[in-house]
Each structure stands twice: as structure tokens, then as C-alpha cells.
Design an enzyme around this catalytic site. Structure first.
Site, PDB file in Angstrom:
ATOM      1  N   VAL A  64       0.849  -1.190   0.000  1.00 35.83           N
ATOM      2  CA  VAL A  64       0.000   0.000   0.000  1.00 35.83           C
ATOM      3  C   VAL A  64       0.890   1.248   0.000  1.00 35.83           C
ATOM      4  O   VAL A  64       1.007   1.948   1.014  1.00 35.83           O
ATOM      5  CB  VAL A  64      -0.973   0.024   1.203  1.00 35.83           C
ATOM      6  CG1 VAL A  64      -1.947   1.200   1.084  1.00 35.83           C
ATOM      7  CG2 VAL A  64      -1.739  -1.282   1.330  1.00 35.83           C
ATOM      8  N   PRO A  65       1.542   1.527  -1.127  1.00 34.82           N
ATOM      9  CA  PRO A  65       2.323   2.762  -1.195  1.00 34.82           C
ATOM     10  C   PRO A  65       1.381   3.957  -1.093  1.00 34.82           C
ATOM     11  O   PRO A  65       0.330   3.979  -1.732  1.00 34.82           O
ATOM     12  CB  PRO A  65       3.005   2.691  -2.568  1.00 34.82           C
ATOM     13  CG  PRO A  65       2.318   1.618  -3.329  1.00 34.82           C
ATOM     14  CD  PRO A  65       1.598   0.753  -2.356  1.00 34.82           C
ATOM     15  N   HIS A  66       1.745   4.912  -0.256  1.00 33.47           N
ATOM     16  CA  HIS A  66       0.871   6.055  -0.010  1.00 33.47           C
ATOM     17  C   HIS A  66       1.688   7.304   0.284  1.00 33.47           C
ATOM     18  O   HIS A  66       2.732   7.227   0.936  1.00 33.47           O
ATOM     19  CB  HIS A  66      -0.089   5.769   1.150  1.00 33.47           C
ATOM     20  CG  HIS A  66       0.612   5.396   2.410  1.00 33.47           C
ATOM     21  ND1 HIS A  66       1.113   4.131   2.634  1.00 33.47           N
ATOM     22  CD2 HIS A  66       0.921   6.114   3.504  1.00 33.47           C
ATOM     23  CE1 HIS A  66       1.687   4.088   3.816  1.00 33.47           C
ATOM     24  NE2 HIS A  66       1.585   5.272   4.370  1.00 33.47           N
ATOM     25  N   VAL A  67       1.205   8.432  -0.234  1.00 38.56           N
ATOM     26  CA  VAL A  67       1.870   9.717  -0.017  1.00 38.56           C
ATOM     27  C   VAL A  67       0.838  10.839  -0.004  1.00 38.56           C
ATOM     28  O   VAL A  67      -0.266  10.685  -0.514  1.00 38.56           O
ATOM     29  CB  VAL A  67       2.924  10.036  -1.102  1.00 38.56           C
ATOM     30  CG1 VAL A  67       4.103   9.096  -1.031  1.00 38.56           C
ATOM     31  CG2 VAL A  67       2.321  10.058  -2.480  1.00 38.56           C
TER      32      VAL A  67
END
Length: 154
Positions: A64-67
């Protein structure tokens, strides 16, 4: 918060091709840029910076890459099911085949956390993961993503 509210129209990829974590993040950044009118490089750089803090590979084949990003009007999520699992430096060392990309505006602190929690509830359910992995086409994959998460008592 429903996952269907977060998923960008055209943001579900049932047969995503990537041979590495870096390529997956780059290609997903390009897809996200097309859906958000942000620069792909800005998205990719932010994702790489976040990954330097620690892998967003949760384990069990999920990342879950998140920014948070400037100039993003609202939360946007993409989902990619990889054709071949890739190393994502996950906590359990297992390769990743399901990626939820989550982009949020800088000012979306609480909503960003709610979105992460919603994805987390879905991926904690073994039956939901099976549905995501077994869905034969885009329509069934979309239905699997839109199913409400089961509520578990603490």
C-alpha cells in the site's frame, strides 16, 4: 469510507506488468498522473521518498504505497493486480501481487488515515484477498474491491 469512493475511475488494473518495485511505482505514478493531472515525476519521487522510510509492503502479497501531495484536490486510489509477483521488500519477505496506491492532499490528515484503514480492513480478510486474486476480469475485480469489509469485533 467506502473503497469504491476512493478508487479513481479507470484506476483498476487487473493484469499489471512490472518486474520490480521501482518499475511498479514508476508505472503506477504515470497512471496516477493521467488521472490527476499531476506530474508523474512528482508522484514517483514522493513515493520513493516514502519507501525510504520503510517499505509499504505489508505482507501476504500486499503493498500500500501512499503519499500526501500538494495540488491534489482529493484522495485518489489505484489498484493493480500484478501478473507476476515482485519483491517489494515486504515485512514478511514474500513477493507482492496486489498493490493499492493511495494519494492524498497535504491537508487530508484524517481522511488519509481513514482511507488507509479501509484498505487495511479489506486486506486483513483472507476471503477478500482470494476474491481479488481469483477475479477473472475487470468487472469481477471491481465488484470484489467494492464489497464492504467485514467488521470484526475486537
Amino acid at each position: 469510507m467506502d473503497l469504491s469512493d476512493l478508487l479513481a475511475p479507470g484506476g483498476i488494473f487487473p493484469a499489471f506488468e512490472a518486474t520490480s518495485k521501482k518499475q511498479a511505482l514508476l508505472d503506477l505514478s504515470t497512471c496516477a498522473a493521467e488521472l490527476t493531472d499531476l506530474e508523474p515525476r512528482a508522484i514517483h519521487d514522493a513515493l520513493l521518498q516514502r519507501e525510504r522510510l520503510g517499505s509499504t509492503g505489508l505482507g501476504r502479497g500486499i503493498a500500500v504505497p501512499h503519499v500526501k501531495l500538494n495540488r491534489l484536490p482529493g484522495i485518489v486510489s489505484l489498484f493493480a493486480r500484478l501478473t507476476t509477483p515482485i519483491d517489494f521488500e515486504s515485512l514478511d519477505g514474500e513477493p507482492v501481487d496486489l498493490i493499492f496506491l493511495l494519494l492524498a492532499p497535504d491537508h487530508a490528515g484524517g481522511d488519509h488515515l481513514k482511507a488507509l484503514a479501509r484498505i487495511s480492513r479489506l486486506v486483513r480478510e483472507p476471503a477478500a484477498l482470494e476474491r481479488l486474486r481469483a477475479a477473472p476480469d475487470l468487472a469481477s475485480l471491481k465488484r470484489a474491491l467494492e464489497q464492504p469489509a467485514a467488521i470484526h469485533a475486537a
